[in-house]
Each structure stands twice: as structure tokens, then as C-alpha cells.
Design an enzyme around this catalytic site. Structure first.
Site, mmCIF file in Angstrom:
data_model
loop_
_atom_site.group_PDB
_atom_site.id
_atom_site.type_symbol
_atom_site.label_atom_id
_atom_site.label_comp_id
_atom_site.label_asym_id
_atom_site.label_seq_id
_atom_site.Cartn_x
_atom_site.Cartn_y
_atom_site.Cartn_z
ATOM 1 N N HIS A 61 38.973 74.723 47.083
ATOM 2 C CA HIS A 61 37.691 75.386 46.868
ATOM 3 C C HIS A 61 37.219 76.165 48.091
ATOM 4 C CE1 HIS A 61 36.962 71.834 43.914
ATOM 5 N NE2 HIS A 61 37.663 72.791 43.337
ATOM 6 N N LYS A 70 33.315 72.964 56.695
ATOM 7 C CA LYS A 70 33.188 71.576 56.241
ATOM 8 C C LYS A 70 33.783 70.623 57.263
ATOM 9 C CE LYS A 70 33.491 72.906 51.390
ATOM 10 N NZ LYS A 70 34.308 72.829 50.162
ATOM 11 N N TYR A 130 31.366 64.793 53.346
ATOM 12 C CA TYR A 130 31.498 65.971 54.199
ATOM 13 C C TYR A 130 30.165 66.659 54.421
ATOM 14 C CZ TYR A 130 32.254 68.213 49.576
ATOM 15 O OH TYR A 130 32.160 68.618 48.268
ATOM 16 N N ASP A 169 39.837 74.104 38.350
ATOM 17 C CA ASP A 169 41.023 74.107 39.209
ATOM 18 C C ASP A 169 42.303 74.393 38.430
ATOM 19 O OD1 ASP A 169 39.345 73.632 41.327
ATOM 20 O OD2 ASP A 169 39.710 71.476 41.356
#
Length: 182
Positions: A61, A70, A130, A169
Site C-alpha cells: 500500500h 511509516k 505503526y 490487493d
């Protein structure tokens, strides 16, 4: 806290100093002055937490606008974590870094803006947390094909079985078709 270079210089593995005894352990997971020195000077604005079972692959992503850096880690279980460089003008465009992150090794990975990110759960389940440098922006959210032969990511698939993916995905773009960063 130790910052370790990867094959892509901007992507860093972070190993905390862990202090433990028979009562448990203590570690710092983030220290702004060290992080700024080694990685980034942008503030984090959003924290996320997910739980997934073995065989789940989330990613790859990225956000084409409002890109997110991130800082990722696993608090329970184990994943194979991947960052793919999508910056067209980079010497490492289309290259990837893969790292095992687990509650045992307590490592973190810094994935800067301009990279696609994903992870595959190798343990029975995993909880993944995250910090992000920008807010989630669904209209700019993109997905890069996890098994694009151009990328040739060496995913450690459990028993060689195909991973379980979201619909998004499953329909991800190949590197050749993907929106990338200038």
C-alpha cells in the site's frame, strides 16, 4: 537504540535497547531526537494497529498524494515486512527491502514517503502497529501487486500457499501500471 542501514539507504531497521529481568522488560520505541537524526524530521500524526492471522498479506500500500512515512513494528507474533521504492528518480526505483519483524526481535522498520509497504503474517497471528507522517486519504490510496514478477519479492509463504488478500490487493497494479512518485 540502534539504526541499521538496509540495501535502500532511506529505509532503516531500528533495534531498541531492551532492559529486562524476571519481572519483564522495558524499551523505548521512539525517541524524536534520534529518529530525526537518522530518519526524518516530519512529525507523526496518526497511529494504527491491526491484527491478522497466519497467511494474510496486507499490501503493498501507498498514497500517491499525501504520502505516508511509516514507522512499523510487531507487538505480537511475526511478519515479513516489505518496502518497495516507487520514486521514479531514485537509483533504487523498483527495488525492495524485506525484514522479519516480531515481538521477539522487537525490531522496527522506517518506511519513508514514496515507498509502497506491506507485510505477510508468518506466525499463527500478529498484531502490527505503526506511526504515520500523514493522515489516511482513501481517495489517494493505491495498491501495488504483491507478486509482480518485475519486483520478484521473495515472500516466505507458509507451506508455499498463496496468501489471503483483500479484494483491493487482489486487483492491485503491477509496477509498470502503478502510479509512482516523481
Amino acid at each position: 537504540m540502534k539504526f541499521i542501514d538496509t540495501e535502500i539507504p532511506e529505509v532503516k531497521i531500528i533495534e531498541p535497547s531492551v532492559f529486562g529481568d524476571d519481572r519483564g522488560f522495558f524499551m523505548e520505541t521512539f525517541r524524536e531526537n534520534l529518529f530525526e537524526r537518522h530518519c526524518n524530521s516530519r512529525p507523526f500524526v496518526q497511529d494504527n494497529h491491526s491484527k491478522s492471522r497466519q497467511g494474510i498479506l496486507r499490501g503493498l500500500h501507498y498514497q500517491i498524494k499525501n504520502p505516508q512515512g511509516k514507522l512499523v513494528r510487531v507487538v505480537s507474533g511475526e511478519v515479513f515486512d516489505v518496502a518497495v521504492d516507487l520514486r521514479r528518480n531514485s537509483k533504487t526505483f523498483g527495488q525492495w527491502v524485506g525484514v522479519v519483524l516480531s515481538s521477539e526481535n522487537k525490531r522496527q522498520l522506517w518506511v519513508p514517503e514514496g515507498f509502497a509497504h506491506g507485510f505477510y503474517v508468518t506466525s499463527e497471528s500478529a498484531e502490527f502497529v505503526y506511526k504515520c507522517t500523514d493522515y489516511y486519504s482513501p481517495e489517494h490510496d493505491r495498491s501495488l501487486l504483491w507478486n509482480d514478477p518485475t519486483l520478484n519479492i521473495l515472500w516466505p509463504l507458509v507451506d508455499g500457499k498463496a496468501p489471503e488478500l483483500s479484494v483491493k490487493d487482489e486487483n492491485a497494479a503491477s509496477l509498470q501500471e502503478a502510479d509512482t512518485f516523481a
